[in-house]
Write an enzyme that holds these catalytic residues in place. Sequence first.
Site, PDB file in Angstrom:
ATOM      1  N   ILE A  23      -3.103  -1.550  -0.361  1.00 53.33           N
ATOM      2  CA  ILE A  23      -3.072  -2.783  -0.832  1.00 53.33           C
ATOM      3  C   ILE A  23      -4.037  -2.287  -1.586  1.00 53.33           C
ATOM      4  CG2 ILE A  23      -3.958  -3.814   1.541  1.00 53.33           C
ATOM      5  CD1 ILE A  23      -4.151  -6.650  -0.379  1.00 53.33           C
ATOM      6  N   SER A  24      -4.137  -2.062  -2.888  1.00 55.14           N
ATOM      7  CA  SER A  24      -5.365  -1.600  -3.569  1.00 55.14           C
ATOM      8  C   SER A  24      -7.234  -2.756  -2.797  1.00 55.14           C
ATOM      9  CB  SER A  24      -4.987  -1.572  -4.997  1.00 55.14           C
ATOM     10  OG  SER A  24      -4.347  -1.647  -5.170  1.00 55.14           O
ATOM     11  N   GLN A  25      -8.033  -1.497  -2.785  1.00 60.04           N
ATOM     12  CA  GLN A  25      -9.417  -2.152  -3.272  1.00 60.04           C
ATOM     13  C   GLN A  25      -9.800  -2.946  -3.705  1.00 60.04           C
ATOM     14  OE1 GLN A  25     -11.479   1.266  -3.739  1.00 60.04           O
ATOM     15  NE2 GLN A  25     -13.068   0.527  -3.418  1.00 60.04           N
TER      16      GLN A  25
END
Length: 212
Positions: free
Chosen positions: A62-64
């Site tokens: 899951i992206s930052q």
Amino acid sequence: MTKELLAENEKMVNYLINTGILKTPKIIEAFRKIPRHFFVPGEFIEHAYDDIPLPTYAGQTISQPYTIAFMTEQLEPKSGEKILEIGSGSGYQAALLGFCVAPKGKVITIELEKELVEFAKKNLKKVNIKNVEVIQDDGKLGYSKEAPYDKTIITAAAAKVPEKVIEQLKVGGRLVAPVNSGFAQKMMVIDKISNKEFKERNLGSFIFVPLR
Ligand code: SAH
């Protein structure tokens, strides 16, 4: 536990506002109403509000929060729009977009990995987002059944934006995607001026998992 996590979400949102990344009231509201801890695997819940990417399943992430906030602001989602996302992952980005385009708009999100399709669907239910459809397929083909799209966001990196995906964007539409550049990716914002004419901007370096 829940109360503490919600307080941490509020802190993360304030941090993203203070850094100047989050600006649009509707997007800020989406970040407040859709807590990120519902989208990370249980063992990482304590880190849900750290500004870092986290593992999901099948070796993906899951992206930052910073990156998600940045891309969402660049996409400028508006009420009533139909948005295509390639790379559902946890479903977090799709949920934020779903909130922004509700009640009439919708989000179609495509994911290659079955395990992540199930994960995203389960997470979207937890936050009661109903205008996001998760589809298991190869996003490089776009999704012609629902085309054309007002906006498109790609959350995995490729050497170039797939042809079909560009075709399926409306004239006047916008696409936000990381495109390989050296060891990292450059964040491209592409406006479709006509079927042959595009305005492209490079908004700097980010790191993404590859589009396969
Ligand atoms: N938007 C996600 C982050 C996704 S990471 C979130 O909010 O959590 C990128 C995702 O793209 C991964 O889940 C990966 O499995 C998926 N992916 C990679 N190649 C793909 C392809 N060709 N088609 C669809 N999904 C793909």
